[in-house]
Design a protein around this motif. Sequence first.
Motif, PDB file in Angstrom:
ATOM      1  N   GLU A   1      46.925 -11.269  48.641  1.00  0.00           N
ATOM      2  CA  GLU A   1      47.529 -10.865  49.891  1.00  0.00           C
ATOM      3  C   GLU A   1      48.983  -9.873  49.184  1.00  0.00           C
ATOM      4  O   GLU A   1      49.742 -10.614  48.266  1.00  0.00           O
ATOM      5  N   ARG A   2      49.283  -8.693  49.394  1.00  0.00           N
ATOM      6  CA  ARG A   2      50.558  -7.767  48.999  1.00  0.00           C
ATOM      7  C   ARG A   2      51.376  -8.596  49.387  1.00  0.00           C
ATOM      8  O   ARG A   2      52.683  -8.651  48.497  1.00  0.00           O
ATOM      9  N   GLU A   3      51.658  -9.150  50.562  1.00  0.00           N
ATOM     10  CA  GLU A   3      52.995  -9.951  51.015  1.00  0.00           C
ATOM     11  C   GLU A   3      53.328 -10.879  49.963  1.00  0.00           C
ATOM     12  O   GLU A   3      54.516 -10.999  49.881  1.00  0.00           O
ATOM     13  N   HIS A   4      52.293 -11.557  49.494  1.00  0.00           N
ATOM     14  CA  HIS A   4      52.748 -12.679  48.643  1.00  0.00           C
ATOM     15  C   HIS A   4      53.283 -12.001  47.341  1.00  0.00           C
ATOM     16  O   HIS A   4      54.272 -12.598  46.690  1.00  0.00           O
ATOM     17  N   LEU A   5      52.622 -10.878  46.652  1.00  0.00           N
ATOM     18  CA  LEU A   5      53.348 -10.166  45.599  1.00  0.00           C
ATOM     19  C   LEU A   5      54.776  -9.748  45.887  1.00  0.00           C
ATOM     20  O   LEU A   5      55.533  -9.835  45.016  1.00  0.00           O
ATOM     21  N   ALA A   6      54.875  -9.140  46.994  1.00  0.00           N
ATOM     22  CA  ALA A   6      56.046  -8.666  47.580  1.00  0.00           C
ATOM     23  C   ALA A   6      57.224  -9.720  47.470  1.00  0.00           C
ATOM     24  O   ALA A   6      58.410  -9.284  47.339  1.00  0.00           O
ATOM     25  N   ALA A   7      56.765 -10.984  47.944  1.00  0.00           N
ATOM     26  CA  ALA A   7      57.749 -11.944  48.026  1.00  0.00           C
ATOM     27  C   ALA A   7      58.106 -12.395  46.704  1.00  0.00           C
ATOM     28  O   ALA A   7      59.501 -12.545  46.645  1.00  0.00           O
ATOM     29  N   ILE A   8      57.342 -12.385  45.618  1.00  0.00           N
ATOM     30  CA  ILE A   8      57.721 -12.508  44.277  1.00  0.00           C
ATOM     31  C   ILE A   8      58.848 -11.704  43.966  1.00  0.00           C
ATOM     32  O   ILE A   8      60.027 -11.880  43.387  1.00  0.00           O
ATOM     33  N   SER A   9      58.389 -10.440  44.255  1.00  0.00           N
ATOM     34  CA  SER A   9      59.502  -9.326  43.847  1.00  0.00           C
ATOM     35  C   SER A   9      60.971  -9.558  44.343  1.00  0.00           C
ATOM     36  O   SER A   9      61.815  -9.329  43.919  1.00  0.00           O
ATOM     37  N   ARG A  10      60.717  -9.453  45.801  1.00  0.00           N
ATOM     38  CA  ARG A  10      62.055  -9.760  46.423  1.00  0.00           C
ATOM     39  C   ARG A  10      62.798 -10.888  46.061  1.00  0.00           C
ATOM     40  O   ARG A  10      64.245 -10.993  45.957  1.00  0.00           O
ATOM     41  N   LYS A  11      62.250 -12.091  45.724  1.00  0.00           N
ATOM     42  CA  LYS A  11      62.850 -13.288  45.350  1.00  0.00           C
ATOM     43  C   LYS A  11      63.736 -12.755  44.033  1.00  0.00           C
ATOM     44  O   LYS A  11      64.793 -13.175  43.796  1.00  0.00           O
ATOM     45  N   ASN A  12      62.912 -12.322  42.969  1.00  0.00           N
ATOM     46  CA  ASN A  12      63.591 -12.034  41.784  1.00  0.00           C
ATOM     47  C   ASN A  12      64.873 -10.949  42.083  1.00  0.00           C
ATOM     48  O   ASN A  12      65.672 -11.171  41.190  1.00  0.00           O
ATOM     49  N   PHE A  13      64.515 -10.041  42.683  1.00  0.00           N
ATOM     50  CA  PHE A  13      65.770  -8.903  42.929  1.00  0.00           C
ATOM     51  C   PHE A  13      66.795  -9.610  43.825  1.00  0.00           C
ATOM     52  O   PHE A  13      67.947  -9.532  43.251  1.00  0.00           O
ATOM     53  N   ASP A  14      66.498 -10.621  44.523  1.00  0.00           N
ATOM     54  CA  ASP A  14      67.666 -11.260  45.191  1.00  0.00           C
ATOM     55  C   ASP A  14      68.461 -12.110  44.271  1.00  0.00           C
ATOM     56  O   ASP A  14      69.748 -12.168  44.271  1.00  0.00           O
ATOM     57  N   ASN A  15      67.665 -12.903  43.499  1.00  0.00           N
ATOM     58  CA  ASN A  15      68.192 -13.759  42.360  1.00  0.00           C
ATOM     59  C   ASN A  15      68.908 -13.024  41.674  1.00  0.00           C
ATOM     60  O   ASN A  15      70.228 -13.496  40.919  1.00  0.00           O
ATOM     61  N   ALA A  16      68.642 -11.725  41.336  1.00  0.00           N
ATOM     62  CA  ALA A  16      69.349 -11.056  40.057  1.00  0.00           C
ATOM     63  C   ALA A  16      70.882 -10.486  40.679  1.00  0.00           C
ATOM     64  O   ALA A  16      71.481 -10.297  39.881  1.00  0.00           O
ATOM     65  N   LYS A  17      70.910 -10.508  42.180  1.00  0.00           N
ATOM     66  CA  LYS A  17      72.132 -10.176  42.406  1.00  0.00           C
ATOM     67  C   LYS A  17      73.335 -11.200  42.148  1.00  0.00           C
ATOM     68  O   LYS A  17      74.485 -10.827  42.073  1.00  0.00           O
ATOM     69  N   ALA A  18      73.024 -12.341  41.763  1.00  0.00           N
ATOM     70  CA  ALA A  18      74.028 -13.325  41.591  1.00  0.00           C
ATOM     71  C   ALA A  18      74.021 -13.513  39.877  1.00  0.00           C
ATOM     72  O   ALA A  18      75.126 -14.230  39.628  1.00  0.00           O
ATOM     73  N   ASN A  19      73.109 -12.522  39.047  1.00  0.00           N
ATOM     74  CA  ASN A  19      73.603 -12.843  37.898  1.00  0.00           C
ATOM     75  C   ASN A  19      74.144 -11.420  37.229  1.00  0.00           C
ATOM     76  O   ASN A  19      73.905 -10.385  37.411  1.00  0.00           O
ATOM     77  N   PRO A  20      75.415 -11.963  36.680  1.00  0.00           N
ATOM     78  CA  PRO A  20      76.218 -10.738  36.245  1.00  0.00           C
ATOM     79  C   PRO A  20      75.836  -9.797  35.074  1.00  0.00           C
ATOM     80  O   PRO A  20      76.712  -8.774  34.694  1.00  0.00           O
ATOM     81  N   LEU A  21      74.809 -10.159  34.574  1.00  0.00           N
ATOM     82  CA  LEU A  21      74.364  -9.497  33.372  1.00  0.00           C
ATOM     83  C   LEU A  21      72.941  -8.909  33.842  1.00  0.00           C
ATOM     84  O   LEU A  21      72.147  -8.321  32.816  1.00  0.00           O
ATOM     85  N   ALA A  22      72.710  -8.952  34.947  1.00  0.00           N
ATOM     86  CA  ALA A  22      71.020  -8.578  35.357  1.00  0.00           C
ATOM     87  C   ALA A  22      71.003  -6.960  35.607  1.00  0.00           C
ATOM     88  O   ALA A  22      71.976  -6.500  35.741  1.00  0.00           O
ATOM     89  N   GLN A  23      69.878  -6.439  35.058  1.00  0.00           N
ATOM     90  CA  GLN A  23      69.931  -4.975  35.173  1.00  0.00           C
ATOM     91  C   GLN A  23      69.857  -4.185  36.674  1.00  0.00           C
ATOM     92  O   GLN A  23      70.563  -3.512  36.804  1.00  0.00           O
ATOM     93  N   THR A  24      69.345  -5.194  37.641  1.00  0.00           N
ATOM     94  CA  THR A  24      69.319  -4.688  38.956  1.00  0.00           C
ATOM     95  C   THR A  24      70.270  -5.212  39.882  1.00  0.00           C
ATOM     96  O   THR A  24      69.959  -5.047  40.918  1.00  0.00           O
ATOM     97  N   ARG A  25      71.248  -5.905  39.294  1.00  0.00           N
ATOM     98  CA  ARG A  25      72.121  -6.581  40.287  1.00  0.00           C
ATOM     99  C   ARG A  25      72.928  -5.683  41.322  1.00  0.00           C
ATOM    100  O   ARG A  25      73.212  -6.377  42.529  1.00  0.00           O
ATOM    101  N   HIS A  26      72.886  -4.479  41.144  1.00  0.00           N
ATOM    102  CA  HIS A  26      73.502  -3.474  42.264  1.00  0.00           C
ATOM    103  C   HIS A  26      72.647  -2.685  43.029  1.00  0.00           C
ATOM    104  O   HIS A  26      73.013  -1.938  43.597  1.00  0.00           O
ATOM    105  N   TRP A  27      71.227  -2.941  42.691  1.00  0.00           N
ATOM    106  CA  TRP A  27      70.102  -2.161  43.303  1.00  0.00           C
ATOM    107  C   TRP A  27      70.289  -2.707  44.549  1.00  0.00           C
ATOM    108  O   TRP A  27      70.073  -3.823  45.146  1.00  0.00           O
ATOM    109  N   GLU A  28      69.928  -1.643  45.516  1.00  0.00           N
ATOM    110  CA  GLU A  28      69.537  -2.090  46.997  1.00  0.00           C
ATOM    111  C   GLU A  28      68.131  -1.466  47.363  1.00  0.00           C
ATOM    112  O   GLU A  28      67.804  -0.406  46.896  1.00  0.00           O
ATOM    113  N   PHE A  29      67.659  -1.955  48.300  1.00  0.00           N
ATOM    114  CA  PHE A  29      66.057  -1.601  48.668  1.00  0.00           C
ATOM    115  C   PHE A  29      65.982  -1.824  50.136  1.00  0.00           C
ATOM    116  O   PHE A  29      66.460  -2.771  50.765  1.00  0.00           O
ATOM    117  N   PRO A  30      65.413  -0.961  50.744  1.00  0.00           N
ATOM    118  CA  PRO A  30      64.998  -0.692  52.026  1.00  0.00           C
ATOM    119  C   PRO A  30      63.671  -1.677  52.134  1.00  0.00           C
ATOM    120  O   PRO A  30      63.245  -1.940  51.335  1.00  0.00           O
TER     121      PRO A  30
END
Length: 409
Positions: free
Chosen positions: A167-196
């Motif tokens: 199910e795509r919802e499970h793949l999306a959950a992986i991506s959302r988790k990793n983008f969310d985790n990156a927000k706490a990482n001061p060296l992450a490439q996407t730490r300032h990205w925002e997604f609808p």
Amino acid sequence: MAQPVFIIGGSQTDFARNWAREGSGLHELMDTSINGALDQSGMAGSDIEVAHIGNFVGELFAGQGNLGGFLATINADLMGIPASRHEGACASGSLAILAATADIEACRYGTALVTGVELMRNVPGRQAADFLGAAAWQGRETDGRKYVWPSIFSDLLEFYQDRYGIEREHLAAISRKNFDNAKANPLAQTRHWEFPAEAFGEDDDANPVIEGSIRRSDCGQVTDGAATVILAGEKVAAAWAARHGKSLADLPRISCWGHTSAPMMLADKLKAAPKEGYLFPMIRKAITDAFKRADIPGHQALDGIELHDCFSITEYMLTEHFGLAAPGEAWKAIEAGDTLKTGKLPVNASGGLIGGGHPVGATGIRMLLDASKQVTGQAGDCQIDGARRMATMNIGGSGVTNVSFIVER
């Protein structure tokens, strides 16, 4: 291991920076990471006895090979030390670590500097995709594919769909988790990205198809970056710890490893995939070899994993191969929240490759560095509560080169 190998320091560059746009390249990336690691550890260049460099395609992106020649210009005290470069596609950095640990285990050298680097944002996206396609079988696996790796991993996703359903919802959950985790990482490439919300769905405008079944949210990043760790044998590590008011028990160490290889083409691996059990026996073997060498029963003895989410389907597959779920059932661990930073076994608390970034030659070293920070309580806002033992899993190509480490304190 013949003797324990300790991690006494390390550094990575800011993965959000576009170094070519700043007028910089491979040399400047290596300089920043290497001297950052020396400064962070309190080591001088003269303390380093051997160097190993992970890099995949410096010749293609930058027209540059022979990267060991940069060491003496980065730090004059590195003049004369033996240096080797290692290539295994996205696992290049982990191969450099393996070589360095072997040097220390064999008592050839007491200290090793391991650095990985890739410059990737200096060319258009289509050209970058063509360069990265060097890790696939040219002419047999690449023809007819516009973006080679999204297309190949789309084949894996579709294989999963045919065999198990996905199910795509499970793949999306992986991506959302990793983008969310990156927000706490001061060296992450996407730490300032925002997604609808629709950026993770099947809206072709908000989340366009890249190739086949792979959409933009499924993809790891094209990244400029470098990462460095300094490794030491027991005698050197003990002396370093004493100088810094620590004991050996305070230092992270690489307790064990697993390393396997498999045929080049994904189609060949899938054709030979067992009807029951793990789809990629050599990936599973790399993981379980590390478990056996560390004398632990399995993933239950881990506190977290940094693994290779070059695409969301890759993390889905590796979640199973670590044993968090039966083959075809990674969705159960995802729905249960097991891989969240607050879950039973956090996966990619750093943001991984999707959120953190993926400078190919540096990725395996970045994983090891983040694992060492976790087990010493130095991971900042990415910290997993109580982490004492971490695993990494780095793959090159479609599971061609597979390397796993156990890091603990």
